[in-house]
Design a protein around this motif. Sequence first.
Motif, PDB file in Angstrom:
ATOM      1  N   MET A   1       0.813  -1.190   0.000  1.00  0.00           N
ATOM      2  CA  MET A   1       0.000   0.000   0.000  1.00  0.00           C
ATOM      3  C   MET A   1       0.854   1.249   0.000  1.00  0.00           C
ATOM      4  N   ALA A   2       1.997   1.173   0.640  1.00  0.00           N
ATOM      5  CA  ALA A   2       2.894   2.337   0.640  1.00  0.00           C
ATOM      6  C   ALA A   2       3.383   2.631  -0.780  1.00  0.00           C
ATOM      7  N   THR A   3       3.614   1.592  -1.569  1.00  0.00           N
ATOM      8  CA  THR A   3       4.028   1.780  -2.957  1.00  0.00           C
ATOM      9  C   THR A   3       2.933   2.481  -3.746  1.00  0.00           C
ATOM     10  N   GLN A   4       1.699   2.090  -3.512  1.00  0.00           N
ATOM     11  CA  GLN A   4       0.571   2.741  -4.175  1.00  0.00           C
ATOM     12  C   GLN A   4       0.484   4.210  -3.761  1.00  0.00           C
ATOM     13  N   ALA A   5       0.694   4.484  -2.484  1.00  0.00           N
ATOM     14  CA  ALA A   5       0.657   5.874  -2.010  1.00  0.00           C
ATOM     15  C   ALA A   5       1.752   6.705  -2.673  1.00  0.00           C
ATOM     16  N   VAL A   6       2.952   6.141  -2.771  1.00  0.00           N
ATOM     17  CA  VAL A   6       4.048   6.861  -3.425  1.00  0.00           C
ATOM     18  C   VAL A   6       3.700   7.129  -4.887  1.00  0.00           C
ATOM     19  N   GLY A   7       3.111   6.146  -5.555  1.00  0.00           N
ATOM     20  CA  GLY A   7       2.726   6.333  -6.951  1.00  0.00           C
ATOM     21  C   GLY A   7       1.705   7.442  -7.123  1.00  0.00           C
ATOM     22  N   MET A   8       0.681   7.444  -6.274  1.00  0.00           N
ATOM     23  CA  MET A   8      -0.360   8.468  -6.392  1.00  0.00           C
ATOM     24  C   MET A   8       0.158   9.858  -6.039  1.00  0.00           C
ATOM     25  N   LEU A   9       0.888   9.946  -4.954  1.00  0.00           N
ATOM     26  CA  LEU A   9       1.420  11.254  -4.564  1.00  0.00           C
ATOM     27  C   LEU A   9       2.477  11.744  -5.554  1.00  0.00           C
ATOM     28  N   GLY A  10       3.223  10.805  -6.138  1.00  0.00           N
ATOM     29  CA  GLY A  10       4.184  11.174  -7.176  1.00  0.00           C
ATOM     30  C   GLY A  10       3.487  11.697  -8.419  1.00  0.00           C
ATOM     31  N   LEU A  11       2.359  11.088  -8.784  1.00  0.00           N
ATOM     32  CA  LEU A  11       1.601  11.593  -9.925  1.00  0.00           C
ATOM     33  C   LEU A  11       1.050  12.976  -9.639  1.00  0.00           C
ATOM     34  N   TYR A  12       0.661  13.218  -8.408  1.00  0.00           N
ATOM     35  CA  TYR A  12       0.203  14.557  -8.045  1.00  0.00           C
ATOM     36  C   TYR A  12       1.337  15.574  -8.190  1.00  0.00           C
ATOM     37  N   ALA A  13       2.510  15.209  -7.679  1.00  0.00           N
ATOM     38  CA  ALA A  13       3.622  16.158  -7.647  1.00  0.00           C
ATOM     39  C   ALA A  13       4.326  16.298  -9.001  1.00  0.00           C
ATOM     40  N   PHE A  14       4.497  15.180  -9.715  1.00  0.00           N
ATOM     41  CA  PHE A  14       5.312  15.199 -10.937  1.00  0.00           C
ATOM     42  C   PHE A  14       4.577  14.700 -12.170  1.00  0.00           C
ATOM     43  N   GLY A  15       3.257  14.655 -12.130  1.00  0.00           N
ATOM     44  CA  GLY A  15       2.466  14.114 -13.227  1.00  0.00           C
ATOM     45  C   GLY A  15       2.567  14.890 -14.521  1.00  0.00           C
ATOM     46  N   ALA A  16       3.025  16.123 -14.477  1.00  0.00           N
ATOM     47  CA  ALA A  16       3.155  16.929 -15.698  1.00  0.00           C
ATOM     48  C   ALA A  16       4.366  16.514 -16.527  1.00  0.00           C
ATOM     49  N   HIS A  17       5.288  15.766 -15.939  1.00  0.00           N
ATOM     50  CA  HIS A  17       6.486  15.306 -16.639  1.00  0.00           C
ATOM     51  C   HIS A  17       6.239  13.875 -17.142  1.00  0.00           C
ATOM     52  N   PRO A  18       6.263  13.638 -18.445  1.00  0.00           N
ATOM     53  CA  PRO A  18       5.887  12.332 -19.000  1.00  0.00           C
ATOM     54  C   PRO A  18       6.682  11.152 -18.450  1.00  0.00           C
ATOM     55  N   VAL A  19       7.983  11.277 -18.315  1.00  0.00           N
ATOM     56  CA  VAL A  19       8.796  10.157 -17.826  1.00  0.00           C
ATOM     57  C   VAL A  19       8.442   9.842 -16.377  1.00  0.00           C
ATOM     58  N   ALA A  20       8.315  10.862 -15.556  1.00  0.00           N
ATOM     59  CA  ALA A  20       7.947  10.659 -14.155  1.00  0.00           C
ATOM     60  C   ALA A  20       6.540  10.070 -14.054  1.00  0.00           C
TER      61      ALA A  20
END
Length: 118
Positions: free
Chosen positions: A1-20
């Motif tokens: 679940m922590a991996t899922q949280a990192v993925g979602m929060l990462g998409l929030y923070a860096f979702g504008a960058h295609p590679v990220a």
Amino acid sequence: MATQAVGMLGLYAFGAHPVAAVLFLVLMGGALDPVFMTTQNAMLHCAPGRTDIALAANSGAYNAGIAAGAALGGLVLPLAGVRSTFLAGGLLTVGSCAVLLGGRLLRGRRGPERSARR
């Protein structure tokens, strides 16, 4: 679940960058199967003697969680936008992790629980 949280929060923070965005989507996708298998294992460990009912309950709860997440996303999306939807999901996942860790810590203080039926 922590991996899922990192993925979602990462998409929030860096979702504008295609590679990220691709990397964080991979994290979210990779987190799905282990969560289901872990809950299924825990459910079978606590099964009341009928594993078929435990497996059905696990599948039902998993699908209900997916439906609830989709409903929440459907409410947040028109109000706050795509990135905020990932923020809401990530924060809920972090909250879920905190509840699970708190439960483990409390159970560790009381000692292992034993099932009355064997």
